[in-house]
Motif scaffolding. Structure first.
Motif, PDB file in Angstrom:
ATOM      1  N   LEU A 261       3.510   5.610  -5.939  1.00 54.44           N
ATOM      2  CA  LEU A 261       3.291   5.671  -7.378  1.00 54.44           C
ATOM      3  C   LEU A 261       2.219   6.708  -7.725  1.00 54.44           C
ATOM      4  O   LEU A 261       2.355   7.450  -8.709  1.00 54.44           O
ATOM      5  N   ARG A 262       1.178   6.763  -6.931  1.00 58.68           N
ATOM      6  CA  ARG A 262       0.119   7.742  -7.190  1.00 58.68           C
ATOM      7  C   ARG A 262       0.634   9.160  -7.016  1.00 58.68           C
ATOM      8  O   ARG A 262       0.255  10.069  -7.775  1.00 58.68           O
ATOM      9  N   ARG A 263       1.503   9.374  -6.015  1.00 56.16           N
ATOM     10  CA  ARG A 263       2.082  10.714  -5.831  1.00 56.16           C
ATOM     11  C   ARG A 263       2.933  11.107  -7.039  1.00 56.16           C
ATOM     12  O   ARG A 263       3.064  12.293  -7.359  1.00 56.16           O
ATOM     13  N   GLU A 264       3.507  10.113  -7.694  1.00 56.64           N
ATOM     14  CA  GLU A 264       4.312  10.376  -8.888  1.00 56.64           C
ATOM     15  C   GLU A 264       3.456  10.495 -10.145  1.00 56.64           C
ATOM     16  O   GLU A 264       3.990  10.676 -11.242  1.00 56.64           O
ATOM     17  N   GLY A 265       2.139  10.381  -9.987  1.00 59.40           N
ATOM     18  CA  GLY A 265       1.238  10.518 -11.121  1.00 59.40           C
ATOM     19  C   GLY A 265       1.005   9.257 -11.914  1.00 59.40           C
ATOM     20  O   GLY A 265       0.450   9.299 -13.016  1.00 59.40           O
ATOM     21  N   VAL A 266       1.401   8.099 -11.362  1.00 58.13           N
ATOM     22  CA  VAL A 266       1.196   6.823 -12.054  1.00 58.13           C
ATOM     23  C   VAL A 266      -0.185   6.284 -11.690  1.00 58.13           C
ATOM     24  O   VAL A 266      -0.471   6.083 -10.504  1.00 58.13           O
ATOM     25  N   PRO A 267      -1.070   6.055 -12.656  1.00 61.21           N
ATOM     26  CA  PRO A 267      -2.415   5.539 -12.352  1.00 61.21           C
ATOM     27  C   PRO A 267      -2.370   4.054 -12.014  1.00 61.21           C
ATOM     28  O   PRO A 267      -2.141   3.214 -12.889  1.00 61.21           O
ATOM     29  N   VAL A 268      -2.573   3.721 -10.759  1.00 64.51           N
ATOM     30  CA  VAL A 268      -2.567   2.331 -10.313  1.00 64.51           C
ATOM     31  C   VAL A 268      -3.702   2.138  -9.317  1.00 64.51           C
ATOM     32  O   VAL A 268      -4.255   3.096  -8.783  1.00 64.51           O
TER      33      VAL A 268
ATOM     34  N   LEU B 167       0.830  -1.206   0.000  1.00 65.97           N
ATOM     35  CA  LEU B 167       0.000   0.000   0.000  1.00 65.97           C
ATOM     36  C   LEU B 167       0.862   1.252   0.000  1.00 65.97           C
ATOM     37  O   LEU B 167       0.534   2.249  -0.663  1.00 65.97           O
ATOM     38  N   ALA B 168       1.977   1.217   0.734  1.00 65.60           N
ATOM     39  CA  ALA B 168       2.889   2.363   0.725  1.00 65.60           C
ATOM     40  C   ALA B 168       3.474   2.565  -0.667  1.00 65.60           C
ATOM     41  O   ALA B 168       3.600   3.704  -1.150  1.00 65.60           O
ATOM     42  N   GLY B 169       3.823   1.469  -1.348  1.00 58.67           N
ATOM     43  CA  GLY B 169       4.345   1.570  -2.703  1.00 58.67           C
ATOM     44  C   GLY B 169       3.321   2.112  -3.678  1.00 58.67           C
ATOM     45  O   GLY B 169       3.649   2.905  -4.567  1.00 58.67           O
ATOM     46  N   ILE B 170       2.068   1.710  -3.531  1.00 64.05           N
ATOM     47  CA  ILE B 170       1.002   2.209  -4.401  1.00 64.05           C
ATOM     48  C   ILE B 170       0.769   3.702  -4.166  1.00 64.05           C
ATOM     49  O   ILE B 170       0.598   4.478  -5.119  1.00 64.05           O
TER      50      ILE B 170
END
Length: 272
Positions: free
Chosen positions: A49-56, A43-46
């Protein structure tokens, strides 16, 4: 109480398929495993990724991890062929349920994620999002997957009496190549993504392996020598005992839990 006071609800035709899955699924020789998985790191990794703008999404990540693990344990989701043989197909096609509104009612419709082991979490997430917005012209056309049955085939299927529908479904299940084309080789279902269900669910499935997710809950967990609050996911895995025995099923389950707890599969990969 007034016996005349009642409401009659007409369900869409797609509900017939759910009834048929229940009839056939009840006769499958499934063995269920109930596990708890620490997904705090994932969950921390997801979130990163979202903070970096990656849609996951969390669910798309689970789909990819299950796909990667099944690809390394192909015998777990092998398909029956005749009385004494099974077929191990290359690659992993995973069926998921996407809730859509059909004829005014919310129903779960199947979507097959093809080659899930080769796709990134973002690609799987985009595929599921697209299925949620795909136009469904009529209740006789609830087809979300490419390579699945045509709208005409589904309308004919729904018009048949149940005994004929069950016969047709069994013919598909008895043909490994047709079975994979129509419904994939594994299934993942999640109630935790639509409602808070802090426990395990026990689904019915036509698939030889089915993964069911509850809701992530915060609870005390032993980490090293300390007890700390962690994010724990209840997971149910159904194995078809006709296909796989306890030892290989246990090895698959241990590998799956290890990958989920390690947050594996979050890095980008080429889209198949």
């Amino acid at each position: 109480m007034d016996k005349a006071a009642h409401t009659r609800v007409t369900h869409p035709a797609s509900r017939l398929a759910t009834l048929d899955v229940g009839r056939i699924g009840a006769r499958k020789h499934h063995v269920a495993a109930f596990v708890e998985v620490n997904v705090t790191g994932a969950l921390a990794g997801i979130r990163e990724l979202r903070r970096e703008g990656v849609p996951v999404s969390f669910f798309a990540w689970v789909v990819r991890v299950v796909g990667l693990t099944l690809d390394d344990h192909p015998w777990v989701h092998a398909l029956r062929s005749g009385k004494r043989s099974t077929v191990q197909l290359e690659g992993v096609d995973i069926s998921v349920a996407v809730e859509r509104k059909v004829a005014g009612a919310r129903v779960p419709l199947p979507l097959v994620i093809r080659c899930a082991h080769e796709k990134s979490v973002s690609a799987i997430h985009a595929e599921i999002r697209a299925a949620r917005t795909r136009p469904i012209p009529s209740e006789g056309d609830p087809v979300l997957s490419r390579g699945g049955p045509s709208a005409l085939a589904m309308r004919v299927y729904y018009a048949l009496p149940q005994w004929l529908r069950l016969t047709a479904m069994r013919r598909i299940l008895n043909n490994p190549l047709r079975c994979r084309a129509q419904m994939g080789t594994a299934m993942i279902t999640s109630v935790g993504s639509v409602a808070r269900v802090p426990g395990w669910i026990l689904p019915k499935s036509l698939h030889n392996v089915c993964v069911a997710l509850g809701s992530v809950v915060r609870k005390p967990w032993v980490v090293g020598e300390a007890i700390v609050a962690q994010d724990i996911l209840p997971v149910t895995v159904l194995f078809a005992h006709d296909i796989v025995d306890g030892a290989p099923a246990a090895r698959f389950l241990a590998d799956l839990v290890g990958r989920l707890e390690a947050g594996s599969g979050l890095s980008p990969t080429p889209v198949a």
